[in-house]
Design an enzyme around this catalytic site. Structure first.
Site, mmCIF file in Angstrom:
data_model
loop_
_atom_site.group_PDB
_atom_site.id
_atom_site.type_symbol
_atom_site.label_atom_id
_atom_site.label_comp_id
_atom_site.label_asym_id
_atom_site.label_seq_id
_atom_site.Cartn_x
_atom_site.Cartn_y
_atom_site.Cartn_z
ATOM 1 N N GLN A 190 -5.097 -1.765 9.173
ATOM 2 C CA GLN A 190 -4.822 -3.081 8.584
ATOM 3 C C GLN A 190 -5.401 -4.184 9.476
ATOM 4 O O GLN A 190 -5.091 -4.265 10.659
ATOM 5 C CB GLN A 190 -3.304 -3.266 8.406
ATOM 6 C CG GLN A 190 -2.926 -4.541 7.671
ATOM 7 C CD GLN A 190 -3.446 -4.579 6.237
ATOM 8 O OE1 GLN A 190 -3.295 -3.631 5.484
ATOM 9 N NE2 GLN A 190 -4.091 -5.683 5.865
ATOM 10 N N ASP A 239 -11.437 2.385 3.368
ATOM 11 C CA ASP A 239 -11.723 0.958 3.204
ATOM 12 C C ASP A 239 -13.216 0.726 2.973
ATOM 13 O O ASP A 239 -13.630 -0.367 2.591
ATOM 14 C CB ASP A 239 -11.283 0.197 4.465
ATOM 15 C CG ASP A 239 -10.060 -0.663 4.215
ATOM 16 O OD1 ASP A 239 -9.801 -0.970 3.040
ATOM 17 O OD2 ASP A 239 -9.379 -1.018 5.191
ATOM 18 N N LYS A 268 0.844 -1.206 0.000
ATOM 19 C CA LYS A 268 0.000 0.000 0.000
ATOM 20 C C LYS A 268 0.878 1.255 0.000
ATOM 21 O O LYS A 268 0.598 2.225 -0.701
ATOM 22 C CB LYS A 268 -0.963 -0.028 1.201
ATOM 23 C CG LYS A 268 -2.101 -1.020 0.961
ATOM 24 C CD LYS A 268 -2.871 -1.414 2.207
ATOM 25 C CE LYS A 268 -3.795 -2.583 1.870
ATOM 26 N NZ LYS A 268 -4.490 -3.138 3.032
#
Ligand code: NAP
Length: 284
Positions: free
Chosen positions: A99, A122, A55
Site C-alpha cells: 500500500q 498492482d 481490499k
C-alpha cells in the site's frame, strides 16, 4: 439541456466480482486452497487504512484469502524488503500489494522492484510495465484497467477514437494511455507542461483525467458527447471530489463517471482480477 449517462462503477464492479467469485471457487476446487492476496501496510496513513480495509473486504466478497501485514511507521527498509522476500517465496500467496505511499517515500522504488513480477498484482514492476508497453500478456495496473472496463461498459467503441489522457504518472496516466492504444484509440497524453490544454482536451472523444486537482476540468474543456472518466480522488473536509467539475461537465458529456462510485470500486475489482490471473498463470 442534455445530461450525460452516469457510468456506475459500483454496479459494474459488482457484476465483475460475481464472475471472479466463480473463477476463485473453481481454483479452490482444483488446487485445494484459496487464492491468496498479501496486503502490506506500513504506518498509520488514515486513507491507506481505509483502502486496505476495502481490499480485504473485496477479498472476502470474491472468495480470496487475504493476508494483512501491518508494519510500524518506523519500519526500516530492510524489514520491509525481508517481508517481501518471505511473501515472494510463500506458495499460498499469489499476489502482493504494497500500500502506497510508504511513510518514507525514498523506499518505494526498491520495495516495489523487490516484489516478484509474477505476484505484482498492482502492475507496478518494470517487467509488467514493460510488457504492457510491448503489448505482451501482463499484470496491468489496476486503475487503468478499470478505466478501460468502464469505457467498454458504455458500449461505445474505443477503436479509432481520439482519447486524451490528462496526467502521465507511472501508475495511472501512462498505463491508461498504453491500454487505450492497445484498444486502437488515437492517444494524446497531456501533463502540467502541456500548452493550450483546453484546445486538446476539447478534441477528445474519450477524456481520462488523472491529475489530483479538485474539479479542474470544466465544461469548456470538454467536447460535446465525450466519454469522461474521472480518476481523481481529492479529499476535502472529509468529502471526496474528482478532478472533473461533475455538475457542469455532465451537461455536456455523453457518459461520465462519478466520484465516488466510478473508478474507485473498479480499481479494487481489477486488483481481485489480477490476483486470480496471477494464481492461474501457473508461472510459479
Ligand atoms: P500524480 O502522480 O500526482 O500525477 C499527476 C499527473 O497530473 C502528473 O503527470 C502531472 O503532470 C499532471 N498534472 C498535474 N497538474 C496538472 C495540470 N494543472 N495540468 C495538466 N496536468 C497536470 O497522480 P496520480 O497518482 O496519477 O493520481 C492522479 C489522481 O488520481 C489523484 O487524485 C489520485 O488520488 C487519483 N487516483 C485514484 C485512484 C482510484 O482508484 N480511483 C487510483 C490512483 C490514483 P507532470 O507529470 O508534468 O507533473
Amino acid at each position: 439541456m442534455n445530461k450525460s449517462e452516469i457510468i456506475d462503477g459500483k454496479k459494474l464492479s459488482g457484476e465483475i466480482r460475481l464472475q471472479l467469485k466463480v473463477q476463485a471457487e473453481k481454483f479452490e476446487k482444483e488446487f485445494g486452497r484459496k487464492i491468496g492476496l498479501a496486503v502490506v501496510l506500513v504506518g498509520e496513513n488514515a486513507a491507506s487504512k481505509i483502502y486496505v480495509a476495502n481490499k480485504i473486504k473485496a477479498c472476502e466478497e470474491v472468495g480470496l484469502k487475504s493476508f494483512a501485514y501491518y508494519l510500524p511507521e518506523t519500519a526500516e527498509k530492510n524489514e520491509i524488503l525481508e517481508l517481501v522476500d518471505t511473501l515472494n517465496a510463500d506458495k499460498n500467496v499469489d499476489g502482493i500489494l504494497i500500500q502506497l505511499p510508504l511513510p518514507d517515500k525514498s523506499f518505494e522504488k526498491e520495495v516495489l522492484a523487490r516484489v516478484s513480477p509474477d505476484k505484482d498484482v498492482d502492475g507496478f514492476h518494470a517487467v509488467n510495465a514493460g510488457n504492457l508497453l510491448l503489448g505482451n500478456d501482463n499484470l496491468s495496473a489496476c486503475t487503468p484497467s478499470g478505466v478501460i472496463e468502464l469505457i467498454k461498459s458504455t458500449g461505445c467503441k474505443i477503436s479509432g477514437k481520439h482519447a486524451v489522457v490528462l496526467g502521465r504518472s507511472n501508475i495511472v496516466g501512462k498505463p491508461a494511455a498504453m491500454l487505450l492504444l492497445q484498444n486502437d484509440a488515437t492517444v494524446t497524453i497531456c501533463h502540467s507542461k502541456t500548452e493550450h490544454l483546453s484546445d486538446i482536451t476539447s478534441q477528445a472523444d474519450i477524456l481520462v483525467v488523472a491529475i489530483g486537482k479538485k474539479e479542474f476540468v470544466k465544461k469548456d474543456m470538454v467536447k460535446k458527447g465525450a466519454i469522461v472518466i474521472d480518476v481523481g480522488m481529492n479529499r476535502e473536509n472529509g468529502k471526496l471530489y474528482g478532478d472533473v467539475a461533475f455538475d457542469e461537465v455532465s451537461q455536456k458529456a455523453s457518459y461520465i463517471t462519478p466520484v465516488p462510485g466510478g473508478v474507485g470500486p473498479m480499481t479494487i475489482t481489477m486488483l481481485m482480477n489480477n490476483t486470480i490471473k496471477a494464481a492461474m498463470s501457473g508461472k510459479r
